[in-house]
Design a protein around this motif. Structure first.
Motif, PDB file in Angstrom:
ATOM      1  N   GLU A 114      -3.048  -7.748-102.899  1.00  0.00           N
ATOM      2  CA  GLU A 114      -4.327  -8.413-103.113  1.00  0.00           C
ATOM      3  C   GLU A 114      -4.993  -8.761-101.778  1.00  0.00           C
ATOM      4  N   ARG A 115      -4.197  -9.238-100.819  1.00  0.00           N
ATOM      5  CA  ARG A 115      -4.769  -9.553 -99.503  1.00  0.00           C
ATOM      6  C   ARG A 115      -5.274  -8.271 -98.812  1.00  0.00           C
TER       7      ARG A 115
ATOM      8  N   ARG B  64      -8.600  -7.285-100.264  1.00  0.00           N
ATOM      9  CA  ARG B  64      -9.725  -8.095 -99.770  1.00  0.00           C
ATOM     10  C   ARG B  64     -10.087  -7.707 -98.342  1.00  0.00           C
ATOM     11  N   TRP B  65      -9.071  -7.405 -97.520  1.00  0.00           N
ATOM     12  CA  TRP B  65      -9.337  -7.013 -96.131  1.00  0.00           C
ATOM     13  C   TRP B  65     -10.091  -5.685 -96.083  1.00  0.00           C
TER      14      TRP B  65
ATOM     15  N   ARG C 105     -10.927 -11.012 -90.501  1.00  0.00           N
ATOM     16  CA  ARG C 105     -10.415 -10.961 -91.862  1.00  0.00           C
ATOM     17  C   ARG C 105      -8.920 -10.650 -91.879  1.00  0.00           C
TER      18      ARG C 105
ATOM     19  N   GLU D 236      -6.473 -13.202 -93.809  1.00  0.00           N
ATOM     20  CA  GLU D 236      -5.745 -12.786 -95.006  1.00  0.00           C
ATOM     21  C   GLU D 236      -4.230 -12.828 -94.806  1.00  0.00           C
ATOM     22  N   PHE D 237      -3.776 -12.479 -93.604  1.00  0.00           N
ATOM     23  CA  PHE D 237      -2.334 -12.378 -93.388  1.00  0.00           C
ATOM     24  C   PHE D 237      -1.790 -13.449 -92.440  1.00  0.00           C
TER      25      PHE D 237
END
Length: 226
Positions: free
Chosen positions: A79-80, A83-84, A104, A108-109
Protein backbone atom coordinates in the motif's frame (compact mmCIF):
# COMPACT_ATOMS: atom_id res chain seq x y z
CA UNK A 1 23.47 -50.09 23.68
CA UNK A 2 22.93 -53.85 23.53
CA UNK A 3 20.64 -56.16 25.52
CA UNK A 4 21.72 -59.80 25.49
CA UNK A 5 23.19 -59.39 22.04
CA UNK A 6 20.24 -57.36 20.71
CA UNK A 7 20.87 -53.73 19.76
CA UNK A 8 18.42 -50.86 20.12
CA UNK A 9 18.35 -50.49 16.34
CA UNK A 10 17.23 -54.10 16.02
CA UNK A 11 14.47 -53.55 18.58
CA UNK A 12 13.30 -50.43 16.75
CA UNK A 13 13.41 -52.24 13.42
CA UNK A 14 11.37 -55.11 14.84
CA UNK A 15 8.68 -52.84 16.29
CA UNK A 16 8.44 -50.76 13.11
CA UNK A 17 7.96 -53.87 10.98
CA UNK A 18 5.69 -55.66 13.45
CA UNK A 19 2.69 -53.32 13.87
CA UNK A 20 0.65 -56.01 15.57
CA UNK A 21 3.05 -56.34 18.52
CA UNK A 22 1.34 -53.73 20.69
CA UNK A 23 -2.09 -54.98 19.69
CA UNK A 24 -1.18 -58.37 21.07
CA UNK A 25 0.59 -56.82 24.07
CA UNK A 26 -1.59 -53.84 24.96
CA UNK A 27 -0.58 -54.07 28.60
CA UNK A 28 2.96 -53.10 27.61
CA UNK A 29 1.81 -49.71 26.38
CA UNK A 30 -0.08 -49.06 29.58
CA UNK A 31 2.94 -49.91 31.72
CA UNK A 32 5.51 -47.78 29.87
CA UNK A 33 6.60 -44.73 31.90
CA UNK A 34 8.52 -41.82 30.38
CA UNK A 35 9.95 -38.59 31.75
CA UNK A 36 7.81 -35.53 30.98
CA UNK A 37 9.64 -32.77 29.03
CA UNK A 38 7.93 -30.26 31.33
CA UNK A 39 9.37 -31.70 34.55
CA UNK A 40 10.93 -34.75 36.09
CA UNK A 41 7.68 -36.56 36.79
CA UNK A 42 6.97 -39.90 35.11
CA UNK A 43 4.08 -40.04 32.63
CA UNK A 44 2.48 -42.77 30.57
CA UNK A 45 3.29 -43.22 26.92
CA UNK A 46 -0.17 -41.93 25.96
CA UNK A 47 0.29 -38.80 28.07
CA UNK A 48 3.75 -38.27 26.60
CA UNK A 49 2.28 -38.51 23.12
CA UNK A 50 -0.39 -35.97 24.04
CA UNK A 51 2.26 -33.57 25.33
CA UNK A 52 4.22 -33.96 22.09
CA UNK A 53 1.04 -33.31 20.11
CA UNK A 54 0.25 -30.20 22.16
CA UNK A 55 3.80 -28.90 21.59
CA UNK A 56 3.45 -29.55 17.85
CA UNK A 57 0.11 -27.71 17.75
CA UNK A 58 1.63 -24.75 19.60
CA UNK A 59 4.48 -24.69 17.08
CA UNK A 60 1.99 -24.70 14.18
CA UNK A 61 0.00 -21.91 15.83
CA UNK A 62 3.16 -19.78 16.11
CA UNK A 63 3.95 -20.40 12.44
CA UNK A 64 0.42 -19.42 11.43
CA UNK A 65 0.61 -16.23 13.49
CA UNK A 66 3.98 -15.41 11.89
CA UNK A 67 2.47 -15.96 8.43
CA UNK A 68 -0.48 -13.69 9.26
CA UNK A 69 1.84 -10.99 10.63
CA UNK A 70 4.13 -11.17 7.60
CA UNK A 71 1.12 -11.05 5.30
CA UNK A 72 -0.15 -7.93 7.04
CA UNK A 73 3.30 -6.34 6.85
CA UNK A 74 3.61 -7.13 3.13
CA UNK A 75 0.14 -5.70 2.52
CA UNK A 76 1.11 -2.50 4.32
CA UNK A 77 4.34 -2.23 2.29
CA UNK A 78 2.43 -2.77 -0.95
CA UNK A 79 0.00 0.00 0.00
CA UNK A 80 2.84 2.41 0.80
CA UNK A 81 4.58 1.54 -2.48
CA UNK A 82 1.33 2.19 -4.35
CA UNK A 83 0.96 5.64 -2.78
CA UNK A 84 4.59 6.48 -3.56
CA UNK A 85 4.30 5.41 -7.21
CA UNK A 86 1.07 7.36 -7.58
CA UNK A 87 2.71 10.52 -6.23
CA UNK A 88 5.63 10.12 -8.62
CA UNK A 89 3.32 9.61 -11.61
CA UNK A 90 1.41 12.76 -10.70
CA UNK A 91 4.61 14.85 -10.59
CA UNK A 92 4.38 16.34 -14.08
CA UNK A 93 6.82 19.18 -13.44
CA UNK A 94 10.31 17.88 -14.28
CA UNK A 95 11.94 20.39 -11.95
CA UNK A 96 9.93 19.00 -9.01
CA UNK A 97 10.09 15.29 -9.87
CA UNK A 98 13.14 14.40 -7.78
CA UNK A 99 11.90 16.38 -4.76
CA UNK A 100 8.50 14.70 -4.88
CA UNK A 101 10.11 11.30 -5.25
CA UNK A 102 12.43 11.79 -2.28
CA UNK A 103 9.90 13.49 -0.01
CA UNK A 104 7.21 10.86 -0.56
CA UNK A 105 9.72 8.02 -0.25
CA UNK A 106 10.86 9.32 3.13
CA UNK A 107 7.30 9.86 4.29
CA UNK A 108 5.84 6.51 3.21
CA UNK A 109 8.71 4.34 4.42
CA UNK A 110 9.90 6.43 7.37
CA UNK A 111 13.39 6.90 5.92
CA UNK A 112 15.36 9.48 7.95
CA UNK A 113 17.32 10.86 5.00
CA UNK A 114 17.38 10.31 1.25
CA UNK A 115 18.95 11.89 -1.82
CA UNK A 116 19.42 11.21 -5.50
CA UNK A 117 21.84 12.32 -8.21
CA UNK A 118 21.81 11.64 -11.94
CA UNK A 119 24.35 12.33 -14.64
CA UNK A 120 24.72 12.12 -18.37
CA UNK A 121 26.45 9.22 -20.10
CA UNK A 122 28.19 9.11 -23.49
CA UNK A 123 24.84 8.40 -25.13
CA UNK A 124 22.70 10.49 -22.81
CA UNK A 125 22.64 14.04 -21.50
CA UNK A 126 20.52 15.96 -19.03
CA UNK A 127 17.74 17.96 -20.58
CA UNK A 128 18.17 21.70 -20.78
CA UNK A 129 17.10 23.77 -17.80
CA UNK A 130 17.82 21.09 -15.20
CA UNK A 131 21.49 21.75 -14.50
CA UNK A 132 20.77 23.96 -11.47
CA UNK A 133 18.76 21.31 -9.62
CA UNK A 134 20.35 19.46 -6.70
CA UNK A 135 19.75 16.19 -8.53
CA UNK A 136 22.11 17.35 -11.28
CA UNK A 137 24.99 18.56 -9.12
CA UNK A 138 28.48 17.22 -9.99
CA UNK A 139 29.35 13.62 -9.18
CA UNK A 140 32.95 12.38 -9.26
CA UNK A 141 34.16 9.73 -11.67
CA UNK A 142 34.84 7.44 -8.71
CA UNK A 143 31.24 7.69 -7.52
CA UNK A 144 29.95 7.06 -11.03
CA UNK A 145 32.23 4.06 -11.39
CA UNK A 146 31.09 2.70 -8.03
CA UNK A 147 27.43 3.09 -9.00
CA UNK A 148 28.12 1.33 -12.29
CA UNK A 149 29.68 -1.61 -10.44
CA UNK A 150 26.57 -2.28 -8.37
CA UNK A 151 24.63 -5.24 -9.73
CA UNK A 152 22.37 -5.13 -6.66
CA UNK A 153 21.67 -2.35 -4.15
CA UNK A 154 24.37 -1.92 -1.53
CA UNK A 155 23.20 -2.21 2.06
CA UNK A 156 25.56 -1.78 4.99
CA UNK A 157 27.56 0.57 7.13
CA UNK A 158 28.49 4.00 5.89
CA UNK A 159 32.15 3.61 5.01
CA UNK A 160 32.58 7.26 4.04
CA UNK A 161 30.93 6.94 0.63
CA UNK A 162 30.83 10.12 -1.42
CA UNK A 163 27.11 9.55 -1.91
CA UNK A 164 26.50 9.85 1.83
CA UNK A 165 27.63 13.48 1.60
CA UNK A 166 24.59 14.19 -0.56
CA UNK A 167 22.36 13.77 2.51
CA UNK A 168 21.33 16.81 4.54
CA UNK A 169 22.91 15.63 7.79
CA UNK A 170 25.47 13.11 6.59
CA UNK A 171 27.49 13.20 9.83
CA UNK A 172 24.72 11.31 11.64
CA UNK A 173 24.37 8.54 9.05
CA UNK A 174 25.74 5.14 10.06
CA UNK A 175 24.00 2.79 7.60
CA UNK A 176 23.14 3.22 3.94
CA UNK A 177 21.24 1.70 1.06
CA UNK A 178 22.68 2.70 -2.32
CA UNK A 179 20.40 2.01 -5.28
CA UNK A 180 21.85 2.31 -8.80
CA UNK A 181 19.61 3.81 -11.49
CA UNK A 182 19.68 2.24 -14.95
CA UNK A 183 18.37 3.24 -18.36
CA UNK A 184 19.03 1.51 -21.69
CA UNK A 185 21.66 -0.70 -20.10
CA UNK A 186 23.65 2.18 -18.59
CA UNK A 187 23.92 3.51 -15.04
CA UNK A 188 22.84 7.14 -14.94
CA UNK A 189 22.29 7.83 -11.25
CA UNK A 190 22.28 6.73 -7.65
CA UNK A 191 19.52 6.85 -5.03
CA UNK A 192 20.78 7.06 -1.43
CA UNK A 193 18.82 6.07 1.67
CA UNK A 194 20.47 6.82 5.01
CA UNK A 195 19.78 6.17 8.67
CA UNK A 196 21.51 6.92 11.99
CA UNK A 197 20.53 3.37 13.02
CA UNK A 198 23.43 1.00 12.16
CA UNK A 199 20.98 -1.91 11.89
CA UNK A 200 18.52 -0.23 9.49
CA UNK A 201 20.48 -1.31 6.40
CA UNK A 202 22.66 -4.42 6.70
CA UNK A 203 24.46 -6.74 4.29
CA UNK A 204 22.19 -9.60 5.40
CA UNK A 205 18.89 -7.92 4.56
CA UNK A 206 16.90 -8.85 1.48
CA UNK A 207 16.98 -6.40 -1.43
CA UNK A 208 13.91 -7.43 -3.46
CA UNK A 209 11.94 -4.41 -2.29
CA UNK A 210 14.90 -2.09 -2.91
CA UNK A 211 15.14 -3.52 -6.44
CA UNK A 212 11.54 -2.45 -7.02
CA UNK A 213 12.23 1.05 -5.72
CA UNK A 214 15.33 1.26 -7.90
CA UNK A 215 13.43 0.17 -11.03
CA UNK A 216 10.58 2.62 -10.40
CA UNK A 217 12.95 5.51 -9.69
CA UNK A 218 14.97 4.68 -12.79
CA UNK A 219 11.89 4.65 -15.01
CA UNK A 220 10.64 7.96 -13.61
CA UNK A 221 13.94 9.86 -13.66
CA UNK A 222 14.93 8.62 -17.12
CA UNK A 223 12.60 11.26 -18.59
CA UNK A 224 15.05 13.92 -17.37
CA UNK A 225 17.62 12.59 -19.83
CA UNK A 226 17.69 14.01 -23.34
Amino acid sequence: MTLQGITEDEIVNYLVHTPGFFERNAQVLASIQLTSPHGQRAVSLQERQMEMLRDRIKGLERRIMDMIRHGQENEAIAERLHRWVRAVLLAHDDTMLADVMIDRLRHEFMIPQAAVRIWGTPSQALREGLSELSIAQPVSDDARSFAGSLNVPYCGLNAGFEASKWLDDSATITSLALLPLHHQGETFGLLVLGSPDPTRYTAEMGVDFLHQVSDIASAALARLLD
